[in-house]
Write a protein that holds these residues in place. Structure first.
Motif, PDB file in Angstrom:
ATOM      1  N   SER A  44       0.836  -1.184   0.000  1.00  0.00           N
ATOM      2  CA  SER A  44       0.000   0.000   0.000  1.00  0.00           C
ATOM      3  C   SER A  44       0.870   1.231   0.000  1.00  0.00           C
ATOM      4  N   GLY A  45       0.461   2.230  -0.794  1.00  0.00           N
ATOM      5  CA  GLY A  45       1.204   3.477  -0.850  1.00  0.00           C
ATOM      6  C   GLY A  45       0.878   4.430   0.274  1.00  0.00           C
ATOM      7  N   SER A  46       0.086   3.996   1.228  1.00  0.00           N
ATOM      8  CA  SER A  46      -0.263   4.833   2.367  1.00  0.00           C
ATOM      9  C   SER A  46       0.965   5.160   3.197  1.00  0.00           C
ATOM     10  N   GLY A  47       1.118   6.465   3.558  1.00  0.00           N
ATOM     11  CA  GLY A  47       2.261   6.870   4.367  1.00  0.00           C
ATOM     12  C   GLY A  47       3.561   6.573   3.647  1.00  0.00           C
ATOM     13  N   SER A  48       4.471   5.929   4.337  1.00  0.00           N
ATOM     14  CA  SER A  48       5.763   5.588   3.736  1.00  0.00           C
ATOM     15  C   SER A  48       5.755   4.216   3.078  1.00  0.00           C
ATOM     16  N   GLY A  49       4.585   3.615   2.992  1.00  0.00           N
ATOM     17  CA  GLY A  49       4.475   2.298   2.375  1.00  0.00           C
ATOM     18  C   GLY A  49       4.270   1.211   3.407  1.00  0.00           C
TER      19      GLY A  49
END
Length: 114
Positions: free
Chosen positions: A97-102
């Protein structure tokens, strides 16, 4: 807290198909890119496919035309449909997931027998 849970791996014969799922929670799923990576025994983790929040997709050359990534924002789930599987597709497949830093899932094993 971001959680990614993969499912759908297993053993399949060459030429067969599998569909992997990754259920996401803990963040705004629809606003982030998602992807699939894989790691074969003794090799580095490699990119397989990704999909943007808008639905644009990218594929590794090795899987283009055989694999399809998709997402269902209503179910917070990303899928990887894998057709015409080859023994060289054998690996642990990880959801990203590309959320935040991954963020990464725990992985699901895909084994393709010849």
């Amino acid at each position: 807290q971001v959680q990614l849970v993969e499912s759908g791996g297993g053993l399949v014969r060459a030429g067969g198909s599998l569909t992997l799922s990754c259920a996401a929670s803990g963040y705004r799923f629809g606003f982030n890119a998602m992807g699939w990576y894989r790691q074969a025994a003794g090799k580095q983790r490699e990119f397989v496919a990704d999909i943007t929040s808008g639905g644009s997709t990218n594929y590794a050359y090795a899987v283009k035309g055989r694999f399809t990534i998709s997402r269902d924002n209503g179910k917070n789930t990303v899928y990887l449909q894998m057709n015409s599987l080859k023994p060289e597709d054998t690996a642990v497949y990880y959801c990203w997931s590309g959320s935040g830093s991954g963020n990464w899932g725990q992985g699901t094993q895909v084994t393709v027998s010849s």
